[in-house]
Design a protein around this motif. Structure first.
Motif, mmCIF file in Angstrom:
data_model
loop_
_atom_site.group_PDB
_atom_site.id
_atom_site.type_symbol
_atom_site.label_atom_id
_atom_site.label_comp_id
_atom_site.label_asym_id
_atom_site.label_seq_id
_atom_site.Cartn_x
_atom_site.Cartn_y
_atom_site.Cartn_z
ATOM 1 N N UNK A 1 -1.295 2.437 5.365
ATOM 2 C CA UNK A 1 -0.562 2.985 4.250
ATOM 3 C C UNK A 1 -1.538 3.408 3.153
ATOM 4 N N UNK A 2 -1.228 4.505 2.538
ATOM 5 C CA UNK A 2 -2.078 5.039 1.476
ATOM 6 C C UNK A 2 -1.905 4.248 0.180
ATOM 7 N N UNK A 3 -2.998 4.100 -0.545
ATOM 8 C CA UNK A 3 -2.896 3.523 -1.888
ATOM 9 C C UNK A 3 -2.225 4.570 -2.782
ATOM 10 N N UNK A 4 -1.703 4.130 -3.901
ATOM 11 C CA UNK A 4 -1.077 5.066 -4.831
ATOM 12 C C UNK A 4 -2.097 6.055 -5.378
ATOM 13 N N UNK A 5 -3.312 5.568 -5.653
ATOM 14 C CA UNK A 5 -4.335 6.467 -6.186
ATOM 15 C C UNK A 5 -4.731 7.536 -5.157
ATOM 16 N N UNK A 64 1.636 8.753 6.470
ATOM 17 C CA UNK A 64 0.944 7.525 6.086
ATOM 18 C C UNK A 64 1.693 6.741 5.016
ATOM 19 N N UNK A 65 2.975 7.023 4.874
ATOM 20 C CA UNK A 65 3.818 6.230 3.992
ATOM 21 C C UNK A 65 3.838 6.660 2.544
ATOM 22 N N UNK A 66 3.215 7.773 2.229
ATOM 23 C CA UNK A 66 3.222 8.266 0.859
ATOM 24 C C UNK A 66 4.333 9.283 0.667
ATOM 25 N N UNK A 67 4.588 9.608 -0.561
ATOM 26 C CA UNK A 67 5.559 10.647 -0.886
ATOM 27 C C UNK A 67 4.793 11.867 -1.364
ATOM 28 N N UNK A 114 -10.440 4.472 5.848
ATOM 29 C CA UNK A 114 -11.151 5.169 6.912
ATOM 30 C C UNK A 114 -10.280 6.182 7.645
ATOM 31 N N UNK A 115 -8.988 5.938 7.698
ATOM 32 C CA UNK A 115 -8.099 6.924 8.329
ATOM 33 C C UNK A 115 -8.101 8.229 7.521
ATOM 34 N N UNK A 116 -7.985 8.108 6.200
ATOM 35 C CA UNK A 116 -8.006 9.292 5.352
ATOM 36 C C UNK A 116 -9.374 9.945 5.380
#
Length: 183
Positions: A1-5, A64-67, A114-116
């Motif tokens: 999952x992506x961080x908000x930043x 990746x779970x982000x919007x 690392x995925x990003x």
């Protein structure tokens, strides 16, 4: 999952890619208005590529779970001094995009995402190709010149670059999919 930043940074890039698409579409329109059909077609296709870059980013954020959030996009300039001005602005714009991609890579590396980081490697390679492409167009403009029939030859050269790129892309796709025409 992506961080908000990371999500926020990727969303900024999504919107930057849309601005790039609009910029190249406006440049295409300007070229068409000036009778530079080869340049117009080339820049129109480049606008389509930028939209594809945006869609690829948007899909990644969603996967990746982000919007993914589409923000307001500034209108691009509508007037240019010359075809050389168009391609100088394009080259400088691509250098700016490269800097933005490098910032994303740095952020992903810093966050140990690392995925990003892996996902962004395609953009790193793409930006290298983009800068090389637009620098080569500027080199051709410098060699041919813009006096007399120079504009005609520049337009023809840029139009042929699009044809060549299309042929190379088709050949690469055929090679990747295997030659189905042979037994």
């Amino acid at each position: 999952m992506l961080s908000q930043s990371m999500t926020d940074a990727l969303n900024k890039q999504i919107n930057w890619e849309m601005y790039s698409s609009n910029l190249y579409l406006q440049m295409s329109s300007w070229c068409a208005f000036k009778g530079l059909d080869g340049c117009a077609e080339f820049l129109n296709e480049h606008a389509n590529e930028e939209r594809m870059h945006m869609q690829k980013l948007l899909a990644y954020v969603n996967e990746t779970g982000g919007l993914a959030i589409l923000g307001q996009i500034d209108a691009p300039p509508t007037q240019f001094e010359s075809v050389k001005d168009v391609f100088e602005k394009t080259f400088h714009h691509e250098q700016l995009v490269t800097a933005k991609i490098n910032e994303l890579v740095h952020q992903a590396s810093t966050e140990k995402d690392y995925a990003t980081l892996q996902f962004l490697q395609w953009y790193v390679a793409e930006q290298h190709q983009e800068e090389f492409l637009f620098k080569s167009i500027l080199d051709k403009i410098e060699m041919i010149g813009t006096q007399g029939q120079g504009i005609f030859f520049i337009d023809r050269e840029v139009g042929q670059m699009l044809t060549q790129k299309t042929q190379e892309s088709t050949a690469m796709t055929t090679a990747q999919n295997g030659d189905v025409g042979t037994a």
